[in-house]
Design a protein around this motif. Sequence first.
Motif, PDB file in Angstrom:
ATOM      1  N   ARG A 109     116.849  72.933 -39.103  1.00 42.13           N
ATOM      2  CA  ARG A 109     115.500  72.791 -38.555  1.00 42.13           C
ATOM      3  C   ARG A 109     115.128  74.076 -37.851  1.00 42.13           C
ATOM      4  O   ARG A 109     115.987  74.798 -37.350  1.00 42.13           O
ATOM      5  CB  ARG A 109     115.433  71.650 -37.550  1.00 42.13           C
ATOM      6  CG  ARG A 109     115.501  70.296 -38.185  1.00 42.13           C
ATOM      7  CD  ARG A 109     115.212  69.238 -37.167  1.00 42.13           C
ATOM      8  NE  ARG A 109     115.365  67.932 -37.790  1.00 42.13           N
ATOM      9  CZ  ARG A 109     115.031  66.823 -37.208  1.00 42.13           C
ATOM     10  NH1 ARG A 109     114.539  66.836 -35.988  1.00 42.13           N
ATOM     11  NH2 ARG A 109     115.197  65.677 -37.814  1.00 42.13           N
ATOM     12  N   VAL A 110     113.834  74.304 -37.775  1.00 45.52           N
ATOM     13  CA  VAL A 110     113.331  75.473 -37.066  1.00 45.52           C
ATOM     14  C   VAL A 110     112.336  74.990 -36.024  1.00 45.52           C
ATOM     15  O   VAL A 110     111.413  74.249 -36.336  1.00 45.52           O
ATOM     16  CB  VAL A 110     112.654  76.476 -38.033  1.00 45.52           C
ATOM     17  CG1 VAL A 110     112.020  77.620 -37.271  1.00 45.52           C
ATOM     18  CG2 VAL A 110     113.663  76.993 -39.045  1.00 45.52           C
ATOM     19  N   ALA A 127     108.171  85.497 -28.033  1.00 45.91           N
ATOM     20  CA  ALA A 127     108.330  84.197 -28.688  1.00 45.91           C
ATOM     21  C   ALA A 127     108.970  84.407 -30.050  1.00 45.91           C
ATOM     22  O   ALA A 127     108.549  85.259 -30.820  1.00 45.91           O
ATOM     23  CB  ALA A 127     106.980  83.510 -28.835  1.00 45.91           C
ATOM     24  N   GLU A 128     110.007  83.622 -30.309  1.00 49.29           N
ATOM     25  CA  GLU A 128     110.701  83.693 -31.585  1.00 49.29           C
ATOM     26  C   GLU A 128     111.168  82.287 -31.942  1.00 49.29           C
ATOM     27  O   GLU A 128     111.596  81.540 -31.057  1.00 49.29           O
ATOM     28  CB  GLU A 128     111.893  84.646 -31.462  1.00 49.29           C
ATOM     29  CG  GLU A 128     112.548  84.963 -32.786  1.00 49.29           C
ATOM     30  CD  GLU A 128     113.609  86.051 -32.663  1.00 49.29           C
ATOM     31  OE1 GLU A 128     113.253  87.232 -32.823  1.00 49.29           O
ATOM     32  OE2 GLU A 128     114.759  85.711 -32.415  1.00 49.29           O
ATOM     33  N   PRO A 129     111.073  81.915 -33.206  1.00 50.85           N
ATOM     34  CA  PRO A 129     111.541  80.573 -33.588  1.00 50.85           C
ATOM     35  C   PRO A 129     113.048  80.442 -33.377  1.00 50.85           C
ATOM     36  O   PRO A 129     113.779  81.428 -33.400  1.00 50.85           O
ATOM     37  CB  PRO A 129     111.178  80.477 -35.072  1.00 50.85           C
ATOM     38  CG  PRO A 129     111.015  81.871 -35.530  1.00 50.85           C
ATOM     39  CD  PRO A 129     110.610  82.686 -34.350  1.00 50.85           C
ATOM     40  N   LYS A 130     113.512  79.214 -33.174  1.00 51.35           N
ATOM     41  CA  LYS A 130     114.927  78.943 -32.948  1.00 51.35           C
ATOM     42  C   LYS A 130     115.470  78.093 -34.090  1.00 51.35           C
ATOM     43  O   LYS A 130     114.820  77.159 -34.540  1.00 51.35           O
ATOM     44  CB  LYS A 130     115.133  78.180 -31.627  1.00 51.35           C
ATOM     45  CG  LYS A 130     114.560  78.861 -30.403  1.00 51.35           C
ATOM     46  CD  LYS A 130     115.427  79.999 -29.958  1.00 51.35           C
ATOM     47  CE  LYS A 130     114.985  80.548 -28.631  1.00 51.35           C
ATOM     48  NZ  LYS A 130     114.161  81.713 -28.694  1.00 51.35           N
ATOM     49  N   GLN A 131     116.657  78.423 -34.540  1.00 54.18           N
ATOM     50  CA  GLN A 131     117.333  77.691 -35.613  1.00 54.18           C
ATOM     51  C   GLN A 131     118.242  76.632 -35.017  1.00 54.18           C
ATOM     52  O   GLN A 131     118.979  76.918 -34.069  1.00 54.18           O
ATOM     53  CB  GLN A 131     118.173  78.657 -36.440  1.00 54.18           C
ATOM     54  CG  GLN A 131     118.946  78.013 -37.563  1.00 54.18           C
ATOM     55  CD  GLN A 131     118.103  77.783 -38.786  1.00 54.18           C
ATOM     56  OE1 GLN A 131     117.599  78.719 -39.365  1.00 54.18           O
ATOM     57  NE2 GLN A 131     117.933  76.545 -39.176  1.00 54.18           N
ATOM     58  N   THR A 132     118.185  75.411 -35.533  1.00 54.91           N
ATOM     59  CA  THR A 132     119.141  74.368 -35.152  1.00 54.91           C
ATOM     60  C   THR A 132     119.773  73.819 -36.420  1.00 54.91           C
ATOM     61  O   THR A 132     119.128  73.726 -37.465  1.00 54.91           O
ATOM     62  CB  THR A 132     118.481  73.214 -34.367  1.00 54.91           C
ATOM     63  OG1 THR A 132     117.524  72.566 -35.207  1.00 54.91           O
ATOM     64  CG2 THR A 132     117.817  73.710 -33.106  1.00 54.91           C
ATOM     65  N   ILE A 133     121.035  73.459 -36.340  1.00 58.08           N
ATOM     66  CA  ILE A 133     121.760  72.884 -37.476  1.00 58.08           C
ATOM     67  C   ILE A 133     122.399  71.597 -37.003  1.00 58.08           C
ATOM     68  O   ILE A 133     123.097  71.576 -35.987  1.00 58.08           O
ATOM     69  CB  ILE A 133     122.831  73.854 -38.006  1.00 58.08           C
ATOM     70  CG1 ILE A 133     122.181  75.166 -38.453  1.00 58.08           C
ATOM     71  CG2 ILE A 133     123.607  73.215 -39.151  1.00 58.08           C
ATOM     72  CD1 ILE A 133     123.168  76.252 -38.832  1.00 58.08           C
ATOM     73  N   THR A 134     122.155  70.506 -37.715  1.00 55.82           N
ATOM     74  CA  THR A 134     122.663  69.185 -37.346  1.00 55.82           C
ATOM     75  C   THR A 134     123.498  68.630 -38.488  1.00 55.82           C
ATOM     76  O   THR A 134     123.070  68.669 -39.649  1.00 55.82           O
ATOM     77  CB  THR A 134     121.487  68.216 -37.076  1.00 55.82           C
ATOM     78  OG1 THR A 134     120.618  68.813 -36.116  1.00 55.82           O
ATOM     79  CG2 THR A 134     121.982  66.886 -36.564  1.00 55.82           C
ATOM     80  N   SER A 135     124.665  68.107 -38.179  1.00 56.71           N
ATOM     81  CA  SER A 135     125.485  67.445 -39.180  1.00 56.71           C
ATOM     82  C   SER A 135     124.970  66.015 -39.355  1.00 56.71           C
ATOM     83  O   SER A 135     124.849  65.282 -38.381  1.00 56.71           O
ATOM     84  CB  SER A 135     126.950  67.427 -38.746  1.00 56.71           C
ATOM     85  OG  SER A 135     127.733  66.752 -39.714  1.00 56.71           O
TER      86      SER A 135
END
Length: 172
Positions: A109-110, A127-135
């Motif tokens: 997700r971003v 401002a910069e988008p953030k990366q998230t990774i979910t199992s």
Amino acid sequence: MDIALIKKYYLLYFLIYALHIPTTAAETIAIQISARNGSNLYSEQVLSNRALPPKNQPIYIKMASNKFQAIKCKGAWGATKYEVSLIEGPGFKLYQDDKQLTIQVIEHRVINTDSIINAISIHCIDAEPKQTITSIAEVVIDRAKNSEEILEFDNGYTLSYQYSVTEKNSDS
């Protein structure tokens, strides 16, 4: 050895030789992950000891990256807008050991900052988008037998896989 005996029993010698040819298993896995938004990821691989890294090191398959806006303030030219490439959508990690394969379904997700960047007029904020990774889930596959399955997850992802193992001669 007498040539006459070899000619007479050539079929027997051939069968004895053929029985001593070692066989190996050819493994194939096809994985497809679909999301509600239409994102689709497909991978098909022939597995061998050389194709997969050692235990606990995954083969990592991921979606193509998307471009997102970012802004940096206090640069030599004032506020500078630029783009960041991040992954968004379904993906998976594939792990192996001697007895099983494990598919770990993951979601990228971003947290997008485009609305903040577009609203900046007088005051500049980095401002910069953030990366998230979910199992999302882990699926364990027994390497000794063929299997296939279709699984639906709460987040709207659908995983389908087909795993097959066939014996073949190593001289082939």
